[in-house]
Design an enzyme around this catalytic site. Structure first.
Site, PDB file in Angstrom:
ATOM      1  N   TYR A  95       9.189  -5.236  -0.452  1.00  0.00           N
ATOM      2  CA  TYR A  95       8.685  -4.761  -1.752  1.00  0.00           C
ATOM      3  C   TYR A  95       7.636  -3.654  -1.589  1.00  0.00           C
ATOM      4  CZ  TYR A  95      10.764  -9.298  -2.934  1.00  0.00           C
ATOM      5  OH  TYR A  95      11.612 -10.378  -3.033  1.00  0.00           O
ATOM      6  N   HIS A  96       7.998  -2.643  -0.771  1.00  0.00           N
ATOM      7  CA  HIS A  96       7.106  -1.499  -0.570  1.00  0.00           C
ATOM      8  C   HIS A  96       7.801  -0.188  -0.931  1.00  0.00           C
ATOM      9  CE1 HIS A  96       5.105  -4.129   2.812  1.00  0.00           C
ATOM     10  NE2 HIS A  96       4.781  -4.541   1.597  1.00  0.00           N
TER      11      HIS A  96
END
Length: 561
Positions: free
Chosen positions: A476-477
């Site tokens: 989730y970057h």
């Protein structure tokens, strides 16, 4: 869209209109309103962040899976991952993704920012950005004299590391011949050591808690709850934002500038809806082209990770806390006293290592967790276990964000092209084998049961590749979709002062503008970027460059450790 829409003139105005109250938007709201000279209006579609699911660090898997707090984005079928659709959570709440993230604090490696500057983001080298990291934070337990902040809004601390498995992980790394580091956010990122978290007094220390909320008592700062549809232009100058509340479409006016801080998913979407992006793609959707910028939505990057899980022979893991009774006790202790297991995200040991000789600085990250469980809280493994979440830091795969439709309410199309570069599988296979080597060290002898995942029978390259395709997850970057770069680079979207190229009065200040993804979790770099961007926006003299020298392993050319 309903047909009862009515159009009004400007319903509110401010010197600066910021779209999004997340990591970047909260920082800019606080900094731009600080001296009282300018009025600031923040547009946020999400609701309040008050409630135990967001504020309690140990509850981190909940808000990310709640439609109330998350935009609910997902990828298109990913061709190299058996056409799986992966979740792409982004915060739809005050504080944005800093209110639903894992609270891990990583600045990134010094060389990441030097690379930004080398590729066209002038003035964003490590020496330039380090003072902004320092200004942002108050460090609790960081290394002295290594550029850690002492009086910034963002409190950065460490978990108590009481579980013996946290120490076993660091010892195992050392036994395998790797470096240890007392502070990966100081001058030495490389090595095994304690992990840092944005937790303060037992609570999630989001950008909203750190920056936005303490500033809301100022007369010149307001938050408006609305959906941003597109940027309003007068000729080539951004003069406001078209917003929707219920069935009413309105406009808010920006007397000085419009500032996008809507995430690496929503910022490029808004640019495209407003006529800034790849001309052919905009025309497909009947959108009039204001500035042909092929880089809008391109260059999408992320980190992927695998969970390497091992059974634990002693009943010391968090598995015993996963039942409802224990969860209720932990919740009550947190609610009334802000003490106990609820006060930590449970990521308390970490490592940054290099995958092979000839790599100058770390390209693998570890999060260590004293339980075998998925990030989203689903499917805890049977019984006691522990896990290392591991992944390469600099995949060469690139994806894109495109419009699914010209309707502002429609989610964009998200395609990361995960694992599409030929090096990706080799890098991940190395991560798995290296983790097995570390888990096999003497430090784990008293705890080690069987390997839960991938499982001892998964050994050959083909078996590992199949496992990766089935099980790899996003960390989730997401970033990179409105890249900062040189004016003569056709793929640049913003210049080195975050101004959108080809128009006036518009900036992007969130993770969209990262030319290349940084090492580790992105909340820290997002906050730094908005700190520095705020000085550019206000025309302030930038903070003096740092003269700190980051540590680089003297053996980097001949050894991976």
């Amino acid at each position: 869209m309903s047909h009862g829409l009515t159009q009004f003139d400007y319903v509110q105005e401010a010197d600066y209109v910021i779209v999004g109250s997340g990591s970047a938007g909260s920082v800019a709201a606080a900094r731009l309103s600080e001296d009282g000279k300018y009025s600031v209006l923040v547009l946020e579609y999400g609701g309040t962040d008050i409630g135990p699911f967001i504020q309690m660090p140990a509850a981190l898997s909940y808000p990310m899976n709640m439609a109330r707090y998350d935009w609910g984005f997902g990828t298109e079928p990913e061709p190299h991952l058996n056409n799986r659709r992966l979740a792409t959570p982004r915060g739809k709440v005050i504080g944005g993704s800093s209110s639903i993230n894992g609270m891990v604090y990583v600045r990134g490696h010094a060389k990441d920012f030097d690379h930004w500057e080398e590729t066209g983001a002038k003035g964003w080298s490590y020496a330039d950005v380090q003072p902004y990291f320092q200004r942002a934070e108050t460090s609790h337990g960081g290394a002295e004299g290594e550029g850690r902040g002492t009086d910034g809004p963002l409190h950065v601390g460490r978990g108590p590391r009481e579980n013996p498995l946290f120490e076993a992980f660091v010892k195992a790394g050392k036994q395998a011949g790797f470096e240890t580091t007392a502070d990966y956010n100081g001058l030495k990122q490389e090595g095994f050591g304690p992990m840092e978290q944005t937790v303060h007094k037992g609570r999630r220390w989001s950008a909203a808690n750190a920056y936005l909320k303490p500033s809301l008592n100022r007369d010149n700062l307001k938050v408006m709850n609305c959906f941003a549809r597109k940027i309003v232009f007068d000729g080539r100058r951004a003069v406001g934002v078209e917003v929707q509340r219920g069935d009413t479409v309105e406009r808010v006016r920006a007397k000085r500038e419009v500032i996008l801080a809507a995430s690496s998913i929503n910022s490029p979407k808004l640019l495209m809806l407003s006529g800034i992006g790849p001309a052919a793609h905009l025309k497909e959707h009947g959108i009039e082209v204001l500035a042909d910028r092929p880089g809008v939505g391109a260059n999408l990057q992320d980190h992927l990770e695998l969970y390497i899980q091992q059974a634990c022979t002693q009943p010391i893991t968090l598995y015993s806390k996963l039942n409802l009774f224990s969860k209720a006790l932990i919740g009550a202790q947190w609610l009334f006293f802000k003490t106990g297991l609820g006060t930590s995200n449970q990521f308390e040991s970490a490592a940054f290592v290099r995958s092979r000789p000839g790599i100058e600085y770390p390209d693998i990250q570890y999060h260590f967790l004293p339980v075998a469980i998925r990030y989203d809280g689903k499917a805890p493994a049977e019984g006691h276990g522990y896990q290392a979440q591991v992944g390469p830091m600099r995949s060469k795969s690139r994806g894109n964000i495109t419009l699914a439709s010209a309707d502002p309410m429609a989610s964009p199309r998200i395609k990361f092209n995960y694992m599409s570069h030929e090096d990706d599988f080799a890098e991940f296979r190395h991560c798995i084998r290296l983790t097995r080597e570390i888990m096999g060290q003497q430090a784990f002898d008293e705890f080690r049961g069987k390997e839960i995942a991938p499982g001892a029978d998964v050994q050959s390259d083909d078996q590992l590749d199949a496992y990766i395709r089935d099980h790899v997850e996003s960390a989730y970057h997401p970033c990179g979709t409105a890249k900062m770069g040189a004016l003569d680079d056709p793929m640049s979207v913003v210049d080195s002062e975050c101004r959108v190229i080809g128009v006036d009065g518009l900036r992007v200040i969130d993770t969209s503008i990262f030319p290349r993804i940084t090492n580790g979790n992105l909340n820290g770099p997002a906050i730094m970027t908005a700190e520095k961007a705020s000085d550019h926006i206000l025309g302030k003299t930038l903070l003096a460059k740092s003269n700190l020298e980051p540590w680089v392993n003297p053996r980097w050319q001949e050894s991976d450790r």
